[in-house]
Scaffold this motif. Structure first.
Motif, short mmCIF file in Angstrom:
data_model
loop_
_atom_site.label_atom_id
_atom_site.label_comp_id
_atom_site.label_asym_id
_atom_site.label_seq_id
_atom_site.Cartn_x
_atom_site.Cartn_y
_atom_site.Cartn_z
N SER A 1 0.76 -1.12 -0.08
CA SER A 1 -0.18 0.00 0.04
C SER A 1 0.81 1.15 0.21
O SER A 1 0.18 2.42 -0.11
CB SER A 1 -0.85 0.15 1.27
N THR B 1 -3.54 6.04 -4.15
CA THR B 1 -3.17 4.77 -3.25
C THR B 1 -4.47 3.99 -3.03
O THR B 1 -5.60 4.21 -3.43
CB THR B 1 -2.79 5.67 -1.61
N GLU C 1 -7.05 1.80 -0.70
CA GLU C 1 -7.73 2.03 0.70
C GLU C 1 -8.67 0.77 0.66
O GLU C 1 -9.30 0.39 -0.34
CB GLU C 1 -8.60 3.46 0.53
N ARG D 1 -12.31 -0.15 1.98
CA ARG D 1 -13.73 0.04 2.49
C ARG D 1 -14.50 -0.81 2.59
O ARG D 1 -14.40 -2.05 1.97
CB ARG D 1 -14.09 1.24 1.48
N ARG E 1 -10.88 -3.40 -1.39
CA ARG E 1 -9.83 -2.63 -1.86
C ARG E 1 -9.79 -2.00 -3.21
O ARG E 1 -9.91 -2.65 -4.08
CB ARG E 1 -8.23 -3.66 -1.88
#
Length: 704
Positions: free
Chosen positions: A387, A602, A604, A606, A614
């Motif tokens: 990440s 980037t 993240e 959720r 992702r």
């Protein structure tokens, strides 16, 4: 009291007697329970493969004994309600599901819901897998009075594209897509198969997840303890893979080989696969029990039907290596759980060799997206995405001082152009490519102007920019080899631009971890009127030249990180740089906003309806236009199939393109990159591709 048929006469009495016997038999057949077979036993007796199949003839458990226990968990008398199968590609999981469907139609009829990611995928599966099984298996074949009704019957009472009917009951198989909320909400069903689960959307039309909808369809039968559910998929990204989540909620069974040398049981791992020097094709397995190398041809003797064992029993983790006695003791204690998970990994698969896996692993080195694909499809495990986004300020230190915008360094052999369309102009990036995905940024700029009218404004300026071509060392000026243009905004204008000249492709970026870098090509449909006129029509992106942006960004960030590592290592050790796959070269004149935009996103996590998802998101205060341009350049390189070029192909390109300007003007990449065998005349070897302080050529005066 015996009924006297003889009093009706010899003829009538005989007919009545025969009818009574047939009625007795029909009644007995109706009352007789079906034979108590497991799904695997049914498959061994009844499943056949057509003559043109890779392994024609009868189903044979010896081919893949690891599938036996998976199928048996789906048998009616087994208390298991849900099976989750996380697997590598081409491992036999889908064939097990097909056997279960045949079993259902014969011995346990009921309504079945078969779900693929899309209805088109479901019907393709039926045409390619299900109906060939029906045709080859007499027990199922309608022409031999089998359990499946034929398609296209004159009376309209046969199977259809969407619904496969059973001939001996009111049961059926309903084919549907996970993208259709209406089909998933229509019926109460007893059985469900969710194939390719990781391709299902997390939220369907704002009505929840397809998995939740399927759960509701099974509720009535489940309340009676009669439902069965099978989830199958290759995994995707760690933390957002649906099949991984289902497997983690199960009893998590792993398959154990039986060592042919010491007799111990062990779970094979990729770390056990080894090879001598660069001989990847002949990779072998070193068991963790005794360490005696085992060649691939012995894989079959290591696999037994009783190889599955949960990774935790009685609250205690189960070791990867067990002696036979301990293994069988654990097997005896393993409960008949209602939710069973099976990890069908590439290391145990019958249908791929360890050498094939090793070659794929070798070829994926240096490319994060390829490594992800290998991890998901070849190994059958989730891929953990790094990440950490490259720091754009540190990225600025990669600027090279010996060439700039408008000058061609020694090294690039192919040139592509990526264009991101906005309402007030078009962002462009020109990229040069060399072997092993090495890239040079040749130019990056914003072309202002309106983009809603085809051929006008920014489109006219872009066409003029494109037509200038690129001057290679030696003075030869050649056209851009391929352009990929964003067609998701002002779609008709983008199509008009691409249709004007060859070597241009209108593309549509789409998120999705399983999408290829460049997908199938069909025209993008776009809105003709209303406030969205000229934009790609919602739901039509599956009919476009799809660019899978997720994996493209993953590769790009990986190339940037490896480049920064290589440069830092070379500076620290004061030794020549070891050039990694995907080495990125940046001009000293690269605009500052390029660095921010090229690293603007980037990953993240959720939560979508209780499931982690992702996805790439744009960081606050940043724009991502040059990142999109680089993604489209990667798609252009994929269109040209640069990864298929051999060293000889690249050498031929160097001889041709770096030749003096007054030499022959042939173009080895026109109209697309398809290189025929070339035996160039002996010429001096071109300079080494490493950048030299004075080895650039000014393009400014060389435009045609």
């Amino acid at each position: 009291m015996r009924f006297e048929y003889d009093r009706f006469g010899s003829v009538a009495g005989g007919v009545l007697t025969r009818n009574a016997k047939r009625l007795d038999k029909a009644l007995a057949d109706g009352l007789r329970p079906p034979p108590r077979l497991t799904v695997s036993e049914w498959a061994a007796i009844n499943r056949k493969f057509p003559e043109d199949a890779p392994i024609p003839g009868d189903w044979n458990h010896e081919t893949a004994p690891e599938l036996v226990e998976i199928m048996d968990a789906l048998s009616p008398h087994d208390p298991c309600e849900e099976v989750s199968l996380i697997k590598c590609a081409q491992s036999g999981g889908s064939a097990s599901a097909e056997n279960w469907l045949g079993f259902i139609s014969d011995l346990a009829p009921g309504p079945v819901l078969f779900i693929q990611a899309t209805f088109k995928a479901a019907t393709a599966w039926a045409a390619e897998k299900f109906w060939p099984m029906v045709g080859a298996s007499p027990k199922l074949n309608p022409d031999r009075r089998g359990t499946i009704r034929a398609q296209g019957l004159a009376n309209g009472d046969g199977s259809t594209t969407q619904k496969v009917l059973f001939s001996r009951s009111s049961g059926y198989i309903l084919l549907t897509g996970a993208n259709s909320a209406a089909d998933l909400r229509q019926r109460t069903v007893r059985y469900a198969i969710e194939d390719d689960l990781d391709q299902f959307p997390s939220d369907l039309d704002g009505q929840g997840s397809p998995e939740g909808m399927v759960d509701e369809r099974l509720k009535v039968w489940r309340s009676r303890g009669l439902s069965k559910r099978l989830k199958i998929s290759t995994p995707t990204i760690k933390g957002s893979s649906k099949i991984e989540a289902a497997y983690q909620k199960s009893d998590r069974r792993r398959y154990h080989f039986k060592c042919p040398e010491c007799g111990s049981r062990f779970v094979p791992d990729w770390s056990d696969i080894q090879w001598a020097d660069d001989d990847h094709e002949n990779a072998y397995l070193v068991p963790p029990c005794c360490g005696v190398p085992v060649e691939h041809w012995r894989k079959g003797e290591m696999k037994l039907a009783d190889g599955w064992l949960s990774d935790q029993i009685d609250g205690q983790p189960v070791s990867r290596v067990l002696d036979e006695e301990t293994f069988q003791a654990f097997r005896a204690k393993m409960p008949a759980s209602r939710k069973r998970g099976f990890a069908l990994l590439g290391e145990i698969s019958t249908f791929q060799s360890w050498g094939e896996m090793a070659v794929g692993f070798r070829d994926a080195q240096g490319d994060v997206a390829k490594l992800k694909t290998w991890t998901n499809l070849k190994r059958g495990i989730v891929f953990e995405v790094a990440s950490n986004t490259p720091d754009y300020e540190q990225l600025m230190t990669l600027r090279e001082q010996d060439w700039g915008v408008g000058r061609m360094p020694i090294g690039p052999l192919v040139v592509t152009l990526g264009c991101d369309v906005q309402g007030d102009g078009i962002y462009v990036e020109k990229v040069g490519w060399g072997p092993r995905k090495e890239s040079w940024q040749l130019d990056a700029r914003f072309i202002p102007g309106a983009t809603d009218v085809p051929g006008e404004g920014a489109w006219k300026a872009l066409d003029e920019y494109s037509q200038r071509g690129t001057a290679f060392p030696g003075g030869k000026v050649l056209p851009i080899d391929w352009e990929c243009v964003d067609a998701g905004y002002h779609t008709p204008a983008a199509h008009a631009y691409c249709a004007r000249r060859p070597r241009r492709l209108a593309v549509y970026g789409r998120a999705g971890w399983a999408l290829p870098l460049l997908g199938r090509g069909e025209a993008i449909a776009y809105e003709q009127q209303g406030r969205r006129a000229g934009r790609a029509r919602a739901g039509q992106d599956d009919k476009a030249y799809i660019v899978g942006v997720n994996n493209a960004k993953l590769s790009w960030y990986g190339f940037l990180r490896e480049t920064m590592k290589a440069v830092a290592a070379a500076i620290e050790s004061a030794t020549p740089e070891v050039v990694p796959v995907g080495r990125v070269h940046l001009s000293r004149d690269t605009p500052n906003d390029w660095f921010e935009q090229a690293t603007a996103e980037t990953i993240e996590v959720r939560m979508i309806h209780g499931f982690p998802d992702r996805r790439w998101i744009m960081m606050p205060g940043r724009q991502n236009h040059y990142l999109d341009c680089r993604v489209y350049n990667e798609a252009a390189a994929e269109k040209l199939m640069l990864d298929t070029l051999t060293e000889m192909d690249w050498a031929a390109l160097r001889v041709d393109r770096y030749a003096p300007r007054d030499a022959r003007q042939g173009d080895l990449l026109a109209p697309a990159l398809t290189i025929s065998p070339v035996t160039p005349a002996p010429v001096p070897v071109a300079p080494d591709p490493a950048p030299q302080a004075d080895t650039y050529f000014d393009v400014g005066d060389s435009y045609l």
